[in-house]
Design an enzyme around this catalytic site. Structure first.
Site, PDB file in Angstrom:
ATOM      1  N   ASN A   9      39.257  49.004  36.200  1.00  0.00           N
ATOM      2  CA  ASN A   9      38.475  47.796  36.490  1.00  0.00           C
ATOM      3  C   ASN A   9      38.402  47.655  38.002  1.00  0.00           C
ATOM      4  OD1 ASN A   9      37.304  45.298  36.701  1.00  0.00           O
ATOM      5  ND2 ASN A   9      39.099  44.160  35.989  1.00  0.00           N
ATOM      6  N   TRP A  10      37.265  48.046  38.551  1.00  0.00           N
ATOM      7  CA  TRP A  10      37.138  48.032  40.018  1.00  0.00           C
ATOM      8  C   TRP A  10      36.972  46.618  40.573  1.00  0.00           C
ATOM      9  CZ3 TRP A  10      33.289  52.415  41.850  1.00  0.00           C
ATOM     10  CH2 TRP A  10      33.835  53.667  41.531  1.00  0.00           C
ATOM     11  N   LYS A  11      36.663  45.675  39.719  1.00  0.00           N
ATOM     12  CA  LYS A  11      36.356  44.298  40.168  1.00  0.00           C
ATOM     13  C   LYS A  11      35.254  44.346  41.239  1.00  0.00           C
ATOM     14  CE  LYS A  11      41.093  43.250  39.046  1.00  0.00           C
ATOM     15  NZ  LYS A  11      42.177  42.315  39.053  1.00  0.00           N
ATOM     16  N   HIS A  97      38.054  38.687  30.844  1.00  0.00           N
ATOM     17  CA  HIS A  97      39.097  38.964  31.839  1.00  0.00           C
ATOM     18  C   HIS A  97      39.622  37.632  32.372  1.00  0.00           C
ATOM     19  CE1 HIS A  97      41.063  40.325  35.497  1.00  0.00           C
ATOM     20  NE2 HIS A  97      41.088  41.532  34.953  1.00  0.00           N
ATOM     21  N   GLU A  99      40.233  36.632  35.203  1.00  0.00           N
ATOM     22  CA  GLU A  99      39.515  36.114  36.387  1.00  0.00           C
ATOM     23  C   GLU A  99      38.228  35.418  35.954  1.00  0.00           C
ATOM     24  OE1 GLU A  99      39.558  39.836  38.519  1.00  0.00           O
ATOM     25  OE2 GLU A  99      41.730  39.650  38.712  1.00  0.00           O
ATOM     26  N   GLU A 169      46.658  41.405  28.757  1.00  0.00           N
ATOM     27  CA  GLU A 169      46.891  41.372  30.195  1.00  0.00           C
ATOM     28  C   GLU A 169      47.599  40.069  30.579  1.00  0.00           C
ATOM     29  OE1 GLU A 169      44.008  44.059  32.461  1.00  0.00           O
ATOM     30  OE2 GLU A 169      43.040  42.120  32.260  1.00  0.00           O
ATOM     31  N   GLY A 175      47.420  42.157  39.400  1.00  0.00           N
ATOM     32  CA  GLY A 175      47.274  42.196  40.857  1.00  0.00           C
ATOM     33  C   GLY A 175      48.501  41.704  41.602  1.00  0.00           C
ATOM     34  N   SER A 215      49.119  45.460  36.711  1.00  0.00           N
ATOM     35  CA  SER A 215      49.851  46.277  37.693  1.00  0.00           C
ATOM     36  C   SER A 215      50.311  47.629  37.141  1.00  0.00           C
ATOM     37  CB  SER A 215      51.028  45.487  38.278  1.00  0.00           C
ATOM     38  OG  SER A 215      50.551  44.354  38.983  1.00  0.00           O
ATOM     39  N   GLY A 237      43.998  47.524  40.483  1.00  0.00           N
ATOM     40  CA  GLY A 237      44.250  48.082  41.812  1.00  0.00           C
ATOM     41  C   GLY A 237      44.400  49.599  41.836  1.00  0.00           C
TER      42      GLY A 237
HETATM   43  C1  PEP Z   1      42.893  44.063  35.846  1.00  0.00           C
HETATM   44  O1  PEP Z   1      42.083  43.848  36.717  1.00  0.00           O
HETATM   45  O2  PEP Z   1      42.554  43.978  34.673  1.00  0.00           O
HETATM   46  C2  PEP Z   1      44.245  44.433  36.235  1.00  0.00           C
HETATM   47  C3  PEP Z   1      45.126  44.644  35.285  1.00  0.00           C
HETATM   48  O3  PEP Z   1      44.523  44.527  37.576  1.00  0.00           O
HETATM   49  P1  PEP Z   1      45.831  45.193  38.244  1.00  0.00           P
HETATM   50  O4  PEP Z   1      46.021  46.537  37.589  1.00  0.00           O
HETATM   51  O5  PEP Z   1      45.511  45.300  39.691  1.00  0.00           O
HETATM   52  O6  PEP Z   1      46.974  44.282  37.956  1.00  0.00           O
END
Ligand code: PEP
Length: 253
Positions: A9-11, A97, A99, A169, A175, A215, A237
């Protein structure tokens, strides 16, 4: 056998040229290093979907979007529909998600509509659920996650549910560099699978891929992916660094 999936997931990151360079690096490493049973998905920003798809060509890596509209077409400035994703041959779409829930107020009712739109357009939703830190600390995380799953998915037929991928998640792990332990991840994945089984039966529940996100990196991926109910990862990330991402993919057995 359910599918093993590692989705990046590049966001909202990377310029187009940086994005292409990252994909070129990933493709260079992945062809020789990735097992055939793992589906690798790159969920990139909307404007990059077509150029990245073209760049990926016939490789085994495929594209995903990070959201889609609850509408099909029309006067919804700035939105992108599941039917548009279909017309671009983008197979996956992340929905719900944390976010999107936090910054854009997406709730279970809206997400149920979005999941429906994605399925109607024959796209695979990666439906995200997970609790915030205060919920985990209050010990009500199982209740909340089950409620998120029920609200957005339990109106589906068994045949449609089988087309959905779920990503657990925990928000406190996204993050933050603070990963759930393999035991915490396994516990919650088992809770979700049991919930699916109680509504749809064990055979259906055993067909649903449940990814862990929060993460995930090259160091912790193997332990997380070794859990019996963890079928892969949604990776933020670490998906922005080619070597790290490919090492996460390689951690899938
Ligand atoms: C995500 O964006 O879904 C995610 C899990 O981010 P990260 O791996 O950076 O925690």
């Amino acid at each position: 056998m359910r599918k093993k999936i590692v989705a990046g997931n590049w966001k909202m990151n990377k310029t187009l040229s940086e994005a292409k360079a990252l994909v070129a690096e990933v493709m260079g490493m992945i062809s020789s290093e990735v097992k055939a049973n793992t589906q690798v998905v790159l969920c990139v920003p909307f404007p990059y979907l077509v150029p990245i798809k073209n760049q990926l060509g016939n490789s085994s890596v495929i594209t995903g979007a990070q959201n889609c509209s609850e509408h099909d077409w029309g006067a919804y400035t700035g939105e992108v529909s599941a039917l548009m994703l279909k017309s671009m041959e983008v197979p996956y779409v992340i929905l719900g998600h944390s976010e999107r829930r936090q910054y854009f107020g997406e709730d279970g009712t809206l997400l149920a509509t979005k999941v429906n739109k994605a399925l109607a357009a024959e796209r695979t939703p990666i439906f995200c659920c997970g609790e915030a830190l205060e919920i985990r600390e209050a010990g009500t995380h199982e209740k909340l996650v089950k409620q998120q799953v029920e609200e957005a998915l339990f109106y589906l037929s068994a045949d449609d549910l089988k087309k959905v991928v779920i990503a657990y998640e925990p928000v406190w792990a996204i993050g933050t560099g603070k990963t759930a332990t393999a035991q915490q991840a396994q516990e919650m994945h088992a809770v979700i699978r049991k919930q699916l089984a109680s509504k749809y039966g064990e055979a259906v529940a055993n067909e649903i891929s449940i990814l862990y996100g929060g993460s995930v990196n090259a160091k912790n991926a193997a332990e997380l992916f070794a859990c019996p109910d963890v079928d892969g990862g949604l990776v933020g990330g670490a998906s922005l660094k080619s070597r790290e991402f490919v090492d996460v993919v390689k951690a899938m057995k």
